[in-house]
Every structure is written in C-alpha cells, then in structure tokens.
Design a protein around this motif. Structure first.
Motif, PDB file in Angstrom:
ATOM      1  N   ARG A   1      40.761  37.276  36.236  1.00 34.05           N
ATOM      2  CA  ARG A   1      40.133  38.010  37.847  1.00 34.05           C
ATOM      3  C   ARG A   1      39.673  37.214  39.199  1.00 34.05           C
TER       4      ARG A   1
ATOM      5  N   GLU B   1      43.251  46.916  37.988  1.00 33.21           N
ATOM      6  CA  GLU B   1      43.189  46.164  37.132  1.00 33.21           C
ATOM      7  C   GLU B   1      44.086  46.700  36.087  1.00 33.21           C
TER       8      GLU B   1
ATOM      9  N   THR C   1      37.386  42.713  45.473  1.00 34.09           N
ATOM     10  CA  THR C   1      36.441  41.683  44.855  1.00 34.09           C
ATOM     11  C   THR C   1      35.865  41.392  46.008  1.00 34.09           C
TER      12      THR C   1
ATOM     13  N   LEU D   1      37.750  32.683  47.891  1.00 34.56           N
ATOM     14  CA  LEU D   1      38.136  33.606  46.987  1.00 34.56           C
ATOM     15  C   LEU D   1      39.267  32.893  46.725  1.00 34.56           C
TER      16      LEU D   1
ATOM     17  N   LEU E   1      38.610  48.573  41.902  1.00 37.61           N
ATOM     18  CA  LEU E   1      38.876  47.358  41.277  1.00 37.61           C
ATOM     19  C   LEU E   1      39.768  47.761  39.680  1.00 37.61           C
TER      20      LEU E   1
ATOM     21  N   ARG F   1      43.406  43.786  44.430  1.00 37.29           N
ATOM     22  CA  ARG F   1      41.647  43.490  43.402  1.00 37.29           C
ATOM     23  C   ARG F   1      41.933  42.351  44.719  1.00 37.29           C
TER      24      ARG F   1
ATOM     25  N   ARG G   1      37.172  35.044  41.698  1.00 39.06           N
ATOM     26  CA  ARG G   1      35.590  34.828  42.197  1.00 39.06           C
ATOM     27  C   ARG G   1      36.007  34.492  43.265  1.00 39.06           C
ATOM     28  N   LEU G   2      34.634  34.699  43.605  1.00 38.03           N
ATOM     29  CA  LEU G   2      33.724  34.751  45.372  1.00 38.03           C
ATOM     30  C   LEU G   2      33.171  34.277  45.462  1.00 38.03           C
TER      31      LEU G   2
END
Length: 123
Positions: free
Chosen positions: A107, A33, A68, A99, A29, A64, A109-110
């Motif tokens: 980024r 990024e 994630t 996601l 990850l 990504r 968010r989960l």
C-alpha cells in the motif's frame, strides 16, 4: 478483463470524482485494492490480454494512490471538493502531499511536507 475494466472505471467514478467524502473514498480504496488483487490473479493467454491486464493493474494502482492521498487531506481545494470538509483550509493545509509505495504492506504511505518558500503563494 473487460468486466474488470468496467468495475474499475465505475469505482473511480463513484469514489474519486469531483465531489468526495471520507466514507466513499474509504469504500473506494477497499474496492480498488480488491480489484487490483483480482486483476493480478488473472492468467492471460495472448498478448492483447497481457496488455489489457497490465493497463488495468496500472489504473487500479493509480486509483489507490489518488484515494490514499485524498483521504489524507481533510479540506476542499481547487476542483477537489470534499462534501465532509467543504472549505479550503489554508491555515492547516498549505502543504504538499508525498506518497510513497510500501511493498511489504502492499500500500501507499502518505506524508505531508511543508510548502517551500514561494509555493504557498502559488496555492
């Protein structure tokens, strides 16, 4: 750009393959990024380069997202195997992963959402 494509493909192979671990996915990850930022900074001159740049940005974003979501599921399921969590955990993980993109943080968010009736039977 071709060298960045190779680096991105290699990162995906090493960190988002069939067998994964939390440590490897976290490294992947961070690498994805960094590659995304590097690709975004590349200035292109001709349409062919612009197309490749956009394709690579999409691929880096996809990597990504995959990493994630994968980091957030400490279990093995289907063809996704976590070497650090080798068993399927139906008791805790009959959930859907959701996601969402947070542009201010740059980024994903989960969140985990309980499976709707009938979805758990299909898992």
């Amino acid at each position: 750009l071709p060298a960045l494509r190779t680096r991105l493909r290699d990162a995906a192979w090493r960190h988002a393959g069939v067998i994964r671990s939390a440590e490897g996915m976290a490294r992947g990850l961070a690498e994805a990024e960094a590659l995304h930022a590097t690709i975004a900074a590349v200035r292109t001159e001709v349409p062919r380069e612009r197309i490749l740049r956009q394709d690579l940005l999409g691929a880096a974003l996809s990597l990504r997202a995959i990493l994630t979501a994968s980091l957030g599921r400490p279990e093995s399921r289907g063809c996704f195997i976590r070497s650090d969590f080798p068993d399927q955990d139906d008791r805790r993980w009959l959930k859907n992963s959701r996601l969402s993109w947070d542009p201010s943080a740059n980024r994903f968010r989960l969140a985990h959402v309980e499976a709707a009736a009938g979805e758990a039977d299909a898992a």
